[in-house]
Motif scaffolding. Structure first.
Motif, PDB file in Angstrom:
ATOM      1  N   GLY A  50       0.777  -1.237   0.000  1.00 13.00           N
ATOM      2  CA  GLY A  50       0.000   0.000   0.000  1.00 13.00           C
ATOM      3  C   GLY A  50       0.803   1.279   0.000  1.00 13.00           C
ATOM      4  O   GLY A  50       0.234   2.367   0.130  1.00 13.00           O
ATOM      5  N   TRP A  51       2.124   1.186  -0.143  1.00 11.54           N
ATOM      6  CA  TRP A  51       2.972   2.364  -0.158  1.00 11.54           C
ATOM      7  C   TRP A  51       3.027   2.993  -1.557  1.00 11.54           C
ATOM      8  O   TRP A  51       2.934   2.286  -2.572  1.00 11.54           O
ATOM      9  CB  TRP A  51       4.389   2.001   0.267  1.00 11.54           C
ATOM     10  N   ALA A  52       3.215   4.297  -1.589  1.00  7.17           N
ATOM     11  CA  ALA A  52       3.557   5.003  -2.824  1.00  7.17           C
ATOM     12  C   ALA A  52       5.081   5.072  -2.899  1.00  7.17           C
ATOM     13  O   ALA A  52       5.730   5.562  -1.973  1.00  7.17           O
ATOM     14  CB  ALA A  52       2.969   6.403  -2.829  1.00  7.17           C
ATOM     15  N   VAL A  53       5.655   4.575  -3.990  1.00  7.46           N
ATOM     16  CA  VAL A  53       7.099   4.350  -4.072  1.00  7.46           C
ATOM     17  C   VAL A  53       7.697   5.103  -5.252  1.00  7.46           C
ATOM     18  O   VAL A  53       7.117   5.128  -6.347  1.00  7.46           O
ATOM     19  CB  VAL A  53       7.416   2.844  -4.205  1.00  7.46           C
ATOM     20  N   SER A  54       8.878   5.696  -5.020  1.00  3.56           N
ATOM     21  CA  SER A  54       9.708   6.252  -6.085  1.00  3.56           C
ATOM     22  C   SER A  54      11.071   5.583  -6.014  1.00  3.56           C
ATOM     23  O   SER A  54      11.625   5.417  -4.929  1.00  3.56           O
ATOM     24  CB  SER A  54       9.872   7.769  -5.929  1.00  3.56           C
ATOM     25  N   VAL A  55      11.618   5.195  -7.169  1.00  2.00           N
ATOM     26  CA  VAL A  55      12.929   4.548  -7.243  1.00  2.00           C
ATOM     27  C   VAL A  55      13.870   5.458  -8.017  1.00  2.00           C
ATOM     28  O   VAL A  55      13.533   5.916  -9.119  1.00  2.00           O
ATOM     29  CB  VAL A  55      12.849   3.163  -7.919  1.00  2.00           C
ATOM     30  N   PHE A  56      15.053   5.688  -7.456  1.00  2.00           N
ATOM     31  CA  PHE A  56      16.057   6.542  -8.089  1.00  2.00           C
ATOM     32  C   PHE A  56      17.288   5.694  -8.404  1.00  2.00           C
ATOM     33  O   PHE A  56      17.918   5.159  -7.476  1.00  2.00           O
ATOM     34  CB  PHE A  56      16.425   7.699  -7.159  1.00  2.00           C
ATOM     35  N   GLU A  57      17.620   5.577  -9.665  1.00  2.00           N
ATOM     36  CA  GLU A  57      18.739   4.748 -10.114  1.00  2.00           C
ATOM     37  C   GLU A  57      19.763   5.615 -10.837  1.00  2.00           C
ATOM     38  O   GLU A  57      19.421   6.363 -11.754  1.00  2.00           O
ATOM     39  CB  GLU A  57      18.227   3.643 -11.044  1.00  2.00           C
TER      40      GLU A  57
END
Length: 356
Positions: A25-32
């Motif tokens: 249920g989390w809102a996620v951002s991924v930074f690569e």
């Protein structure tokens, strides 16, 4: 309103924890930091415990797809340079213990499989995060999944827990060759490994106990042929067919054990938390398990500091113990002296069986 998480690093652990957190249920951002997912890379052995972690992370079949794409790893041998046998690697023991085999999956295939379980655009490429502090003001959680040279870990711990050279330099790659069975060959201060990856493709690696940063003066291919060119078939034949541009070289390192993997708002996982030498084949597997455990701890509205402490209790001792065993196995395999005693020890160890 959904809680928010920033994941620093879009490798195996980072993508996996993003999947698990979204499911929770989390809102996620991924930074690569890299420009895109890689299209080349060698194979990984995905153990049953890691496949179970994939099942736990995602109800959409990522685990089953990994099984479908992966090739069951067969049994192999540990041999001496003349080809004589030291011990057998009984992978069937894993099947008897865990109910399924180790699956061989190319790193790019696993990364693309994980990325495909996330919405397009969720992973932001070409973004390097050197300081997690601004993220902690914007997100409820920051996950450092940015590898052995983690910027997130350095920001949290400084230089008190450095990366350590393990005493060997490694070369690796793939070769256009079929082999019937894989395994390793152990010499004095040297090792060569072969693993079938698929039809017409073989993974290979070589290690030498040399000084940190060693480079063969006449090039990697020539240096490997000089060191391994008289070992048993197909090692010389494989090396003869390579080009220098196809050979990857790196120092083998691990991480000084950390006193903790978390603060109140930041968690480390995978190589950022417990980088280990590849001698047990557990690096990618443990990153997947980290991701599944962390996502599980953070489900159900549990306060972040409480969840992170539970994750640390569950994973730190286990992963640091595996890292210590991996380092000892590497030293044993690369021994320069007392190799007959070493061979006896490895036969006894394999009689107990590999980790499932």
């Amino acid at each position: 309103m959904a809680r928010t998480a920033a994941v620093v690093g879009g490798g195996i652990g980072g993508l996996a924890v993003a999947i698990g957190l979204r499911r929770a249920g989390w809102a996620v951002s991924v930074f690569e930091r890299g420009p895109s997912l890689p299209d080349t890379g060698t194979g990984l052995g995905i153990w049953p415990t890691a496949l179970a972690a994939l099942d736990a992370l995602d109800a959409l079949g990522v685990g089953e797809e990994a099984r479908r794409r992966g090739r069951p790893q067969g049994s192999g041998l540990i041999r001496r340079p003349d080809g004589s046998r030291i011990a057998a690697i009984d992978v069937d023991r894993v099947v008897r213990r865990a109910g399924e085999p180790v699956r061989l999956l190319a790193r790019p295939d696993l990364l693309h499989l994980l990325a495909g379980a996330l919405p397009p655009g969720l992973v932001q490429f070409g973004v390097r995060i050197t300081d997690p502090a601004p993220l902690t003001r914007e997100f409820d959680l920051v996950v450092g999944a940015d590898g052995i040279h983690s910027d997130v870990r350095r920001a949290l711990c400084g230089d008190r827990f450095p990366v350590r050279y393990a005493g060997v330099v490694a070369w690796r790659g793939t070769a256009a060759m079929d082999i019937a069975t894989g395994g390793e060959t152990w010499g004095r201060g040297a090792r060569f490994g072969l693993t079938p990856q698929g039809p017409g493709v073989t993974n290979w690696y070589a290690t030498l106990a040399v000084t940190e940063g060693y480079r063969p003066p006449d090039g990697d291919r020539a240096g490997l042929l000089r060191r391994f060119g008289e070992w048993h078939d197909p090692i010389p034949r494989l090396l003869a067919g390579l080009r220098d541009g196809e050979i990857l070289r790196h120092d083998v390192c691990d991480l000084t054990p950390l006193p903790g993997y978390v603060t109140d708002r930041v968690a480390l996982l995978g190589d950022a938390a417990h980088a280990m030498t590849p001698d047990l084949g557990q690096g990618a597997c443990q990153a997947l398990i980290d991701a599944a455990v962390l996502a599980d701890c953070l489900g159900g509205g549990v306060p972040v500091p409480v969840a992170l402490r539970a994750y640390d209790r569950c994973r730190r001792r286990r992963t640091q113990r595996l890292a210590a065993v991996a380092r000892r196995v590497g030293r044993l395999a690369q021994a320069r002296r007392f190799t007959p005693a070493r061979d006896v020890l490895v036969r006894l160890a394999l009689a107990v069986g590999p980790p499932a």
